[in-house]
Design a protein around this motif. Structure first.
Motif, PDB file in Angstrom:
ATOM      1  N   ASP A   1      17.050  50.347  12.480  1.00  0.00           N
ATOM      2  CA  ASP A   1      18.378  50.084  13.038  1.00  0.00           C
ATOM      3  C   ASP A   1      18.421  50.205  14.565  1.00  0.00           C
ATOM      4  O   ASP A   1      19.160  49.473  15.225  1.00  0.00           O
ATOM      5  N   ASN A   2      17.636  51.122  15.119  1.00  0.00           N
ATOM      6  CA  ASN A   2      17.726  51.424  16.551  1.00  0.00           C
ATOM      7  C   ASN A   2      16.799  50.624  17.453  1.00  0.00           C
ATOM      8  O   ASN A   2      16.983  50.646  18.675  1.00  0.00           O
ATOM      9  N   HIS A   3      15.807  49.936  16.889  1.00  0.00           N
ATOM     10  CA  HIS A   3      14.816  49.283  17.750  1.00  0.00           C
ATOM     11  C   HIS A   3      14.522  47.848  17.296  1.00  0.00           C
ATOM     12  O   HIS A   3      13.930  47.637  16.233  1.00  0.00           O
ATOM     13  N   LEU A   4      14.892  46.904  18.123  1.00  0.00           N
ATOM     14  CA  LEU A   4      14.616  45.494  17.841  1.00  0.00           C
ATOM     15  C   LEU A   4      13.120  45.267  17.620  1.00  0.00           C
ATOM     16  O   LEU A   4      12.721  44.523  16.728  1.00  0.00           O
TER      17      LEU A   4
ATOM     18  N   LEU B   1      15.432  36.813  14.064  1.00  0.00           N
ATOM     19  CA  LEU B   1      15.264  35.597  14.873  1.00  0.00           C
ATOM     20  C   LEU B   1      16.408  35.425  15.867  1.00  0.00           C
ATOM     21  O   LEU B   1      16.194  34.997  17.001  1.00  0.00           O
ATOM     22  N   SER B   2      17.619  35.768  15.449  1.00  0.00           N
ATOM     23  CA  SER B   2      18.773  35.611  16.347  1.00  0.00           C
ATOM     24  C   SER B   2      18.737  36.620  17.498  1.00  0.00           C
ATOM     25  O   SER B   2      19.383  36.410  18.529  1.00  0.00           O
ATOM     26  N   GLU B   3      17.982  37.708  17.342  1.00  0.00           N
ATOM     27  CA  GLU B   3      17.943  38.764  18.349  1.00  0.00           C
ATOM     28  C   GLU B   3      16.820  38.611  19.378  1.00  0.00           C
ATOM     29  O   GLU B   3      16.897  39.197  20.449  1.00  0.00           O
ATOM     30  N   ILE B   4      15.790  37.863  19.032  1.00  0.00           N
ATOM     31  CA  ILE B   4      14.618  37.814  19.914  1.00  0.00           C
ATOM     32  C   ILE B   4      14.714  36.697  20.947  1.00  0.00           C
ATOM     33  O   ILE B   4      15.471  35.744  20.789  1.00  0.00           O
ATOM     34  N   GLN B   5      13.908  36.839  21.994  1.00  0.00           N
ATOM     35  CA  GLN B   5      13.791  35.817  23.029  1.00  0.00           C
ATOM     36  C   GLN B   5      12.904  34.679  22.505  1.00  0.00           C
ATOM     37  O   GLN B   5      12.311  34.782  21.436  1.00  0.00           O
ATOM     38  N   ASP B   6      12.782  33.613  23.290  1.00  0.00           N
ATOM     39  CA  ASP B   6      11.961  32.480  22.886  1.00  0.00           C
ATOM     40  C   ASP B   6      10.495  32.851  22.737  1.00  0.00           C
ATOM     41  O   ASP B   6       9.773  32.258  21.942  1.00  0.00           O
TER      42      ASP B   6
END
Length: 187
Positions: free
Chosen positions: A17-20, A81-86
């Protein structure tokens, strides 16, 4: 008190929950196991470093996963996927992931430490009682399941594995700020 298994699961959930980076690496592990190679971009570079009369060659490597290629996998976690950069730097994500695993290990150790110490004390106490009764040196203690005078099952008891645990725990303390550190061979 909850059982240890569910408590430890909650430690993993907290890191998730706390770390992408933990969520990403968790999803990437599944991707690597079931779908494809997770390294989509690799680059290396070198440069000459002037050191006065001498010069050195410095080399580096970069590894990355690309979002557009991960999106092709219909089973890859959509929220991640919606949270990460390209492009995701795999070295940095791995450092964060390992730090999270270290947090879970430290929490798990803290959870069981009283039982572990109490068990070790009881075992040492049993060894001492044996030595008081028998003058010969202690070779091995066993726990036996008995049916009257007949041994049904026995298991050897030793502190050797607990000694290994203690050594490993000393050698592998909690990793703090691993995400802010890296190894270099710079002179």
């Amino acid at each position: 008190m909850e059982d240890a298994k569910s408590i430890i699961k909650s430690y993993f959930s907290k890191e998730f929950d706390n770390h992408l980076e933990y969520r990403f690496m968790y999803a990437l592990r599944n991707y690597a196991q079931h779908h494809s190679i997770p390294v989509h971009r690799f680059s290396s570079s070198g440069r000459r470093i002037d050191m006065g009369a001498d010069s050195l060659l410095e080399f580096s490597m970069e590894y990355a996963a690309q979002k557009d290629l991960l999106e092709e996998d219909k089973e890859f976690n959509k929220k991640v996927l919606s949270e990460i950069q390209d492009r995701v730097d795999l070295k940095a994500a791995t450092r964060c992931y390992i730090e999270s695993i270290s947090n879970v290990h430290e929490s798990a150790r803290s959870l069981i430490i009283n039982n572990v110490q109490k068990s070790r004390f009881l075992f040492e106490e049993a060894e001492d009682e044996y030595r008081q009764v028998y003058s010969e040196s202690l070779v091995d203690l066993c726990a036996c399941k008995m049916d009257g005078a007949r041994v049904i099952e026995s298991v050897s008891l030793s502190l050797d594995w607990d000694d290994v645990r203690i050594k490993l725990q000393k050698r592998n303390p909690k990793l703090v700020n691993l995400r802010k550190r890296y190894v270099t061979g710079k002179v």
